[in-house]
Design a protein around this motif. Structure first.
Motif, PDB file in Angstrom:
ATOM      1  N   MET A 114       0.826  -1.207   0.000  1.00  0.00           N
ATOM      2  CA  MET A 114       0.000   0.000   0.000  1.00  0.00           C
ATOM      3  C   MET A 114       0.859   1.255   0.000  1.00  0.00           C
ATOM      4  O   MET A 114       0.507   2.265  -0.612  1.00  0.00           O
ATOM      5  CB  MET A 114      -0.931   0.009   1.222  1.00  0.00           C
ATOM      6  N   GLY A 115       1.997   1.203   0.680  1.00  0.00           N
ATOM      7  CA  GLY A 115       2.890   2.356   0.693  1.00  0.00           C
ATOM      8  C   GLY A 115       3.360   2.702  -0.701  1.00  0.00           C
ATOM      9  O   GLY A 115       3.371   3.878  -1.098  1.00  0.00           O
ATOM     10  N   ARG A 116       3.752   1.674  -1.476  1.00  0.00           N
ATOM     11  CA  ARG A 116       4.189   1.927  -2.853  1.00  0.00           C
ATOM     12  C   ARG A 116       3.034   2.462  -3.700  1.00  0.00           C
ATOM     13  O   ARG A 116       3.195   3.405  -4.477  1.00  0.00           O
ATOM     14  CB  ARG A 116       4.723   0.631  -3.481  1.00  0.00           C
ATOM     15  N   ALA A 117       1.864   1.823  -3.570  1.00  0.00           N
ATOM     16  CA  ALA A 117       0.713   2.217  -4.392  1.00  0.00           C
ATOM     17  C   ALA A 117       0.269   3.643  -4.080  1.00  0.00           C
ATOM     18  O   ALA A 117      -0.074   4.415  -4.986  1.00  0.00           O
ATOM     19  CB  ALA A 117      -0.437   1.239  -4.178  1.00  0.00           C
ATOM     20  N   ILE A 118       0.262   4.021  -2.804  1.00  0.00           N
ATOM     21  CA  ILE A 118      -0.171   5.365  -2.407  1.00  0.00           C
ATOM     22  C   ILE A 118       0.753   6.424  -2.994  1.00  0.00           C
ATOM     23  O   ILE A 118       0.296   7.468  -3.487  1.00  0.00           O
ATOM     24  CB  ILE A 118      -0.237   5.478  -0.866  1.00  0.00           C
ATOM     25  N   VAL A 119       2.076   6.184  -2.964  1.00  0.00           N
ATOM     26  CA  VAL A 119       3.022   7.149  -3.530  1.00  0.00           C
ATOM     27  C   VAL A 119       2.782   7.318  -5.026  1.00  0.00           C
ATOM     28  O   VAL A 119       2.740   8.444  -5.544  1.00  0.00           O
ATOM     29  CB  VAL A 119       4.478   6.690  -3.262  1.00  0.00           C
ATOM     30  N   ILE A 120       2.606   6.191  -5.743  1.00  0.00           N
ATOM     31  CA  ILE A 120       2.376   6.274  -7.184  1.00  0.00           C
ATOM     32  C   ILE A 120       1.005   6.893  -7.492  1.00  0.00           C
ATOM     33  O   ILE A 120       0.822   7.557  -8.511  1.00  0.00           O
ATOM     34  CB  ILE A 120       2.513   4.882  -7.831  1.00  0.00           C
ATOM     35  N   ALA A 329      10.159   3.148  -8.583  1.00  0.00           N
ATOM     36  CA  ALA A 329       9.522   4.192  -9.395  1.00  0.00           C
ATOM     37  C   ALA A 329       9.452   3.783 -10.859  1.00  0.00           C
ATOM     38  O   ALA A 329       8.429   3.979 -11.524  1.00  0.00           O
ATOM     39  CB  ALA A 329      10.276   5.513  -9.236  1.00  0.00           C
ATOM     40  N   HIS A 330      10.526   3.214 -11.389  1.00  0.00           N
ATOM     41  CA  HIS A 330      10.552   2.783 -12.791  1.00  0.00           C
ATOM     42  C   HIS A 330       9.508   1.705 -13.057  1.00  0.00           C
ATOM     43  O   HIS A 330       8.855   1.692 -14.101  1.00  0.00           O
ATOM     44  CB  HIS A 330      11.941   2.230 -13.141  1.00  0.00           C
ATOM     45  N   ALA A 331       9.372   0.773 -12.098  1.00  0.00           N
ATOM     46  CA  ALA A 331       8.478  -0.364 -12.313  1.00  0.00           C
ATOM     47  C   ALA A 331       7.013   0.035 -12.257  1.00  0.00           C
ATOM     48  O   ALA A 331       6.188  -0.504 -13.010  1.00  0.00           O
ATOM     49  CB  ALA A 331       8.759  -1.452 -11.269  1.00  0.00           C
ATOM     50  N   LEU A 332       6.652   0.969 -11.396  1.00  0.00           N
ATOM     51  CA  LEU A 332       5.244   1.259 -11.137  1.00  0.00           C
ATOM     52  C   LEU A 332       4.704   2.461 -11.910  1.00  0.00           C
ATOM     53  O   LEU A 332       3.493   2.560 -12.119  1.00  0.00           O
ATOM     54  CB  LEU A 332       5.034   1.485  -9.632  1.00  0.00           C
ATOM     55  N   SER A 333       5.564   3.366 -12.314  1.00  0.00           N
ATOM     56  CA  SER A 333       5.096   4.601 -12.946  1.00  0.00           C
ATOM     57  C   SER A 333       4.349   4.412 -14.262  1.00  0.00           C
ATOM     58  O   SER A 333       3.492   5.225 -14.592  1.00  0.00           O
ATOM     59  CB  SER A 333       6.274   5.560 -13.163  1.00  0.00           C
ATOM     60  N   PRO A 334       4.633   3.380 -15.088  1.00  0.00           N
ATOM     61  CA  PRO A 334       3.939   3.273 -16.376  1.00  0.00           C
ATOM     62  C   PRO A 334       2.439   3.038 -16.282  1.00  0.00           C
ATOM     63  O   PRO A 334       1.734   3.190 -17.280  1.00  0.00           O
ATOM     64  CB  PRO A 334       4.623   2.054 -17.042  1.00  0.00           C
ATOM     65  N   PHE A 335       1.919   2.694 -15.091  1.00  0.00           N
ATOM     66  CA  PHE A 335       0.527   2.265 -15.002  1.00  0.00           C
ATOM     67  C   PHE A 335      -0.356   3.326 -14.365  1.00  0.00           C
ATOM     68  O   PHE A 335      -0.079   3.808 -13.265  1.00  0.00           O
ATOM     69  CB  PHE A 335       0.434   0.963 -14.188  1.00  0.00           C
TER      70      PHE A 335
END
Length: 403
Positions: A114-120, A329-335
């Protein structure tokens, strides 16, 4: 600005729960082996089980958060973490320890994904790298203080006092999430029809994520970095206390010193990305990791110096600390959609690679640290290969990297 700082701190605190759950009880391994009437190897399995719980938990929580929202998932996950931690406090059975470590990790994984998802959800790629680095600066304190705290807890209150502390931290985290963390998923489906659509699209969403080259390449590098870190952590008690004969107190100080590399990396990464591209910095960090790991093989094989071993570990952890925020950041930003699912897959791949590599090293290792250092070097070499693929896809030349 105040709300921003609070959210970053809370997300870092959720990350810290993972580090504390791994590092806090490391000095207690010999004592726990006696109390549980087993050997250190069986106590070490509790770390591998923890990774498995974390991996499968992220697969569960991530897609569910895309459907139900980030905040409810944090509630459920933290409650499960607290329950598992409380059960560990009261047990003296090795099998119950393993089961409850799985439960603890399964719940605690919600905070990471959730921490990663919230930032993105909230920020673009460049800002996300900065946020992830700021989180790392805060959560990076945990590996430094955890073994020191663990030694104190062991000395004055026994091995299970570390888990009492973790339970209290879980309760504090739950309260802070309730009080300060907003719901950031603006695409929550509430109707039954929407639920059916969401379930029907999940398979296509997974295919889209897995087919994205940026996601795969960055996730593989991040997974290798995480596996390399945890392989070091799980073998550190054996390396310093068994092979080199240091006390638990001295081990804690050595472990804390090396952990400073993660905080240093978190501090310098936002400054470095202002001077060079994320892709270039990622490539440099993977090469540095490979060099440090190869040199560690030479030092360990020649039994040259424990101080040189410590320095090579420090340099490798510095490179790993730089890779964490960039690869996330690289992995999650495209979506734009399915970020929770993408974050879950990222975490799952990290933990499963760690689980497999730790298990293989455990099978190979006898009275030598060579399997650990060789495995870390091999992983670093693979990471360099994936970094080259990113450079190639971004059309960044090797000359620019060396400039």
């Amino acid at each position: 600005m105040r709300n921003f700082n609070i959210i970053v701190f809370i997300l870092a605190l959720l990350n810290t729960l993972e580090s504390l759950s791994i590092d806090l009880y490391l000095p207690a391994f010999p004592s726990m082996a006696q109390i549980f009437n087993t050997d250190i190897g069986h106590i070490q399995i509790s770390i591998s089980v923890f990774f498995a719980g974390f991996a499968f938990g992220q697969l569960f929580w991530g897609p569910l958060s895309d459907k139900k929202g980030r905040k409810p998932i944090l509630y459920y996950g933290l409650l499960l973490f607290i329950i598992g931690t409380a059960a560990i406090f009261f047990t003296a059975n090795i099998y119950v320890l393993w089961m409850m470590r799985f439960v603890q990790a399964f719940g605690g994984s919600a905070g990471i994904v959730m921490g990663r998802a919230i930032v993105i959800d909230l920020y673009d790629k460049q800002k996300s790298v900065t946020i992830f680095s700021q989180q790392s600066q805060i959560s990076g304190i945990a590996p430094i203080v955890a073994p020191l705290l663990g030694s104190l807890f062991l000395r004055f209150w026994g091995w299970n006092s570390s888990f009492a502390f973790l339970g209290i931290m879980g309760i504090i985290s739950l309260f802070m999430v309730y009080q300060y963390v907003p719901e950031t998923n603006s695409r929550i489906r509430l109707s039954d029809d929407a639920d059916l659509v969401q379930e029907a699209r999940l398979k296509d969403q997974l295919k889209m994520i897995i087919s994205n080259k940026d996601f795969i390449n960055s996730t593989m590098i991040g997974s290798i970095a995480f596996a390399s870190l945890i392989i070091y952590i799980s073998n550190a008690p054996f390396l310093f206390m068994e092979l080199h004969g240091f006390s638990s107190g001295v081990f804690s100080f050595i472990f804390a010193f090396n952990s400073l590399a993660l905080i240093t990396a978190a501090y310098i990464t936002p400054k470095l990305i202002k001077r060079m591209s994320n892709t270039r910095l990622l490539g440099i960090a993977t090469v540095v990791l490979l060099i440090a790991c190869v040199l560690h093989i030479v030092i360990a094989a020649g039994d040259l110096s424990v101080m040189l071993e410590i320095m090579m570990l420090y340099v490798s952890l510095l490179a790993i600390g730089i890779l964490f925020p960039i690869t996330s950041a690289h992995a999650l930003s495209p979506f734009k959609e399915g970020r929770g699912t993408a974050a879950a897959l990222l975490g799952f791949m990290q933990l499963m690679m760690t689980f497999v590599m730790s298990g293989l090293i455990g099978l190979l290792e006898a009275d030598s640290i060579i399997p650990m250092v060789v495995a870390r070097a091999a992983l670093a070499l693979v990471a360099v290969g994936f970094a080259y693929r990113i450079f190639k896809s971004k059309k960044v030349s090797l000359q620019e990297m060396a400039a």
